[in-house]
Write a protein that holds these residues in place. Structure first.
Motif, short mmCIF file in Angstrom:
data_model
loop_
_atom_site.label_atom_id
_atom_site.label_comp_id
_atom_site.label_asym_id
_atom_site.label_seq_id
_atom_site.Cartn_x
_atom_site.Cartn_y
_atom_site.Cartn_z
N ARG A 1 0.87 -1.19 0.01
CA ARG A 1 -0.07 -0.02 -0.09
C ARG A 1 0.89 1.50 -0.04
O ARG A 1 0.39 2.46 0.40
CB ARG A 1 -0.95 0.04 1.20
CG ARG A 1 -2.28 -1.13 1.39
CD ARG A 1 -3.08 -0.99 2.23
NE ARG A 1 -2.56 -0.87 3.56
CZ ARG A 1 -2.47 -1.79 4.42
NH1 ARG A 1 -2.87 -2.76 3.91
NH2 ARG A 1 -2.12 -1.75 5.74
N THR A 2 2.02 1.12 -0.21
CA THR A 2 2.85 2.31 -0.40
C THR A 2 2.51 3.21 -1.49
O THR A 2 2.02 3.07 -2.47
CB THR A 2 4.44 1.91 -0.62
OG1 THR A 2 4.75 0.99 0.21
CG2 THR A 2 5.39 3.02 -0.92
N THR A 3 2.91 4.66 -1.16
CA THR A 3 2.19 5.76 -1.77
C THR A 3 3.67 6.43 -2.24
O THR A 3 4.40 6.66 -1.46
CB THR A 3 1.06 6.59 -1.37
OG1 THR A 3 1.47 7.05 -0.12
CG2 THR A 3 -0.13 5.89 -1.22
N VAL B 1 5.74 7.04 0.73
CA VAL B 1 5.33 6.89 2.33
C VAL B 1 4.95 5.32 2.40
O VAL B 1 4.14 4.71 1.52
CB VAL B 1 3.72 7.36 2.38
CG1 VAL B 1 3.23 7.15 3.78
CG2 VAL B 1 4.14 9.00 2.30
N ASP C 1 3.92 1.62 3.55
CA ASP C 1 2.62 1.10 3.92
C ASP C 1 2.13 -0.45 3.48
O ASP C 1 2.55 -0.58 2.37
CB ASP C 1 1.46 2.19 3.75
CG ASP C 1 0.04 1.58 4.67
OD1 ASP C 1 0.35 0.77 5.63
OD2 ASP C 1 -0.90 2.31 4.50
N GLY C 2 1.92 -1.21 4.48
CA GLY C 2 1.36 -2.43 3.87
C GLY C 2 2.74 -3.56 4.03
O GLY C 2 3.74 -3.14 4.74
N THR C 3 2.57 -4.63 3.68
CA THR C 3 3.51 -5.85 3.64
C THR C 3 3.68 -6.24 2.31
O THR C 3 3.07 -6.04 1.36
CB THR C 3 2.99 -6.90 4.76
OG1 THR C 3 1.55 -7.52 4.31
CG2 THR C 3 2.86 -6.24 6.10
N ARG D 1 -1.60 4.87 -6.84
CA ARG D 1 -0.95 5.27 -5.44
C ARG D 1 -0.24 6.24 -5.54
O ARG D 1 0.86 6.56 -4.61
CB ARG D 1 -0.54 4.00 -4.87
CG ARG D 1 -1.64 3.08 -4.29
CD ARG D 1 -0.99 1.83 -3.54
NE ARG D 1 -0.61 0.72 -4.59
CZ ARG D 1 0.57 0.19 -4.33
NH1 ARG D 1 1.72 0.72 -3.71
NH2 ARG D 1 0.91 -0.82 -5.07
#
Length: 336
Positions: free
Chosen positions: A87-89, A106, A108-110, A123
């Motif tokens: 979920r990286t932006t 940023v 985010d997530g795995t 994203r």
């Protein structure tokens, strides 16, 4: 050693040192970083060698920007110890007022950041440029209804009070309301999220709610039928009570006499019952005494002498017959 050879060796050494100074940092940079790609709708003023920030800390730089159809691919490298999730932006942001940009990532997530270590356009985001703002202003100005705007201004001029104190109080109230809304912005957002969640849940359970309402209607109809039945039962009971009242009022004398007679009959039956209890209590003792006296249960043996009756008379009457050996004590046997 000749001067020419010494000069050649010096030149080679200088070239080697320069090559090492250029290649070693680049090689070390490639070794300690990983390559990623971010897809943007447009470059947004970003250029190669611009820094890449992660959580506000420099962690890499942009290598190149390539045009790929309807979007651009921004190739950048990050330190290997930076872990990016699914979920990286990424966003292009303004670094200085002079227009320098940087790439903000940023995590985010795995797991993997995406296919081929690519962050898709869903994203990523880019800032507004002056061209975008100018295009928006021109579009708004073209679509703006000047006549309606002038009418609105005239209406405001007519409706706004002329008293400055009233206007000041109104503006103070609006300012206080805005400040209150700003202070409770998070609570209002949570309230709106809860309302949205509730609406979504109600919409998802609409079928169940419809079935529940149908069952509730059936229950209410059943209760209404039971109420009507109970009302009819109460009416019938009232009729029975009224009929019984009329009957009792009209036959009070006969009923009193009947009750008196019934009381007399029950008293007589009670006395007879007590007598029977007494008889059943005393009779078994007498029967046991008679049984003990005879020794033969229900039979009584006559073994007493005939007394004053002569034996001949008994023989003549046929009461006694037998020889003297079988006769009772005190009795003589019948002769031939």
């Amino acid at each position: 050693m000749s001067t020419a050879r010494l000069g050649s060796i010096g030149i080679v050494a200088v070239i080697a040192l320069l090559a090492s100074a250029l290649l070693v940092p680049q090689g070390w940079y490639l070794v300690r970083t990983s390559s990623y790609t971010a897809q943007f709708a447009h470059a947004g003023g970003l250029a190669a060698s611009d820094p890449v920030f992660v959580a506000g800390v420099p962690a890499g730089r942009v290598d190149s920007i390539d045009l790929a159809g309807d979007h651009v691919d921004v190739h950048f490298r990050l330190d290997r110890d930076r872990t990016l999730g699914h979920r990286t932006t990424a966003a292009v942001k303004l670094r200085t007022i002079l227009g320098k940009r940087y790439l903000d990532v940023v995590p985010d997530g795995t797991g993997s950041v995406g296919d081929n270590s690519t962050i898709p356009t869903e994203r990523t985001s880019v800032p507004y440029s002056l061209d975008d703002i100018g295009a928006k202003v021109q579009s708004v100005a073209t679509e703006l209804d000047v006549t309606a705007l002038a009418s609105m201004v005239s209406t405001l001029r007519e409706t706004v009070p002329s008293d400055r104190a009233v206007v000041s109080d109104a503006l103070t109230g609006v300012s206080a309301a805005s400040a209150m809304l700003a202070r409770n912005d998070e609570k209002i957002a949570r309230l709106l999220e809860a309302a949205t969640s509730l609406t979504t849940s109600v919409a998802a359970e609409s079928e169940s709610i419809g079935i529940l309402l149908g069952n509730a209607r059936l229950v209410l109809e059943t209760l209404s039928d039971r109420r009507n039945a109970i009302s009819a039962l109460v009416t019938d009971l009232r009729t029975v009570v009224e009929s019984a009242t009329v009957f009792l009022d009209g036959n009070a004398t006969e009923l009193d006499e009947l009750l008196i007679d019934m009381r007399s009959v029950t008293d007589t039956l009670d006395r007879n019952g007590r007598n029977i209890d007494t008889l059943l209590t005393t009779l078994p003792a007498g029967l046991r005494a008679v049984t003990d006296a005879t020794g033969n249960g229900n039979w009584v043996d006559v073994s007493a002498p005939a007394g004053p009756l002569p034996d001949n008379l008994l023989c003549a009457l046929g009461i006694f017959d037998g020889d003297p050996a079988g006769s009772a004590p005190g009795m003589q046997g019948c002769s031939g």
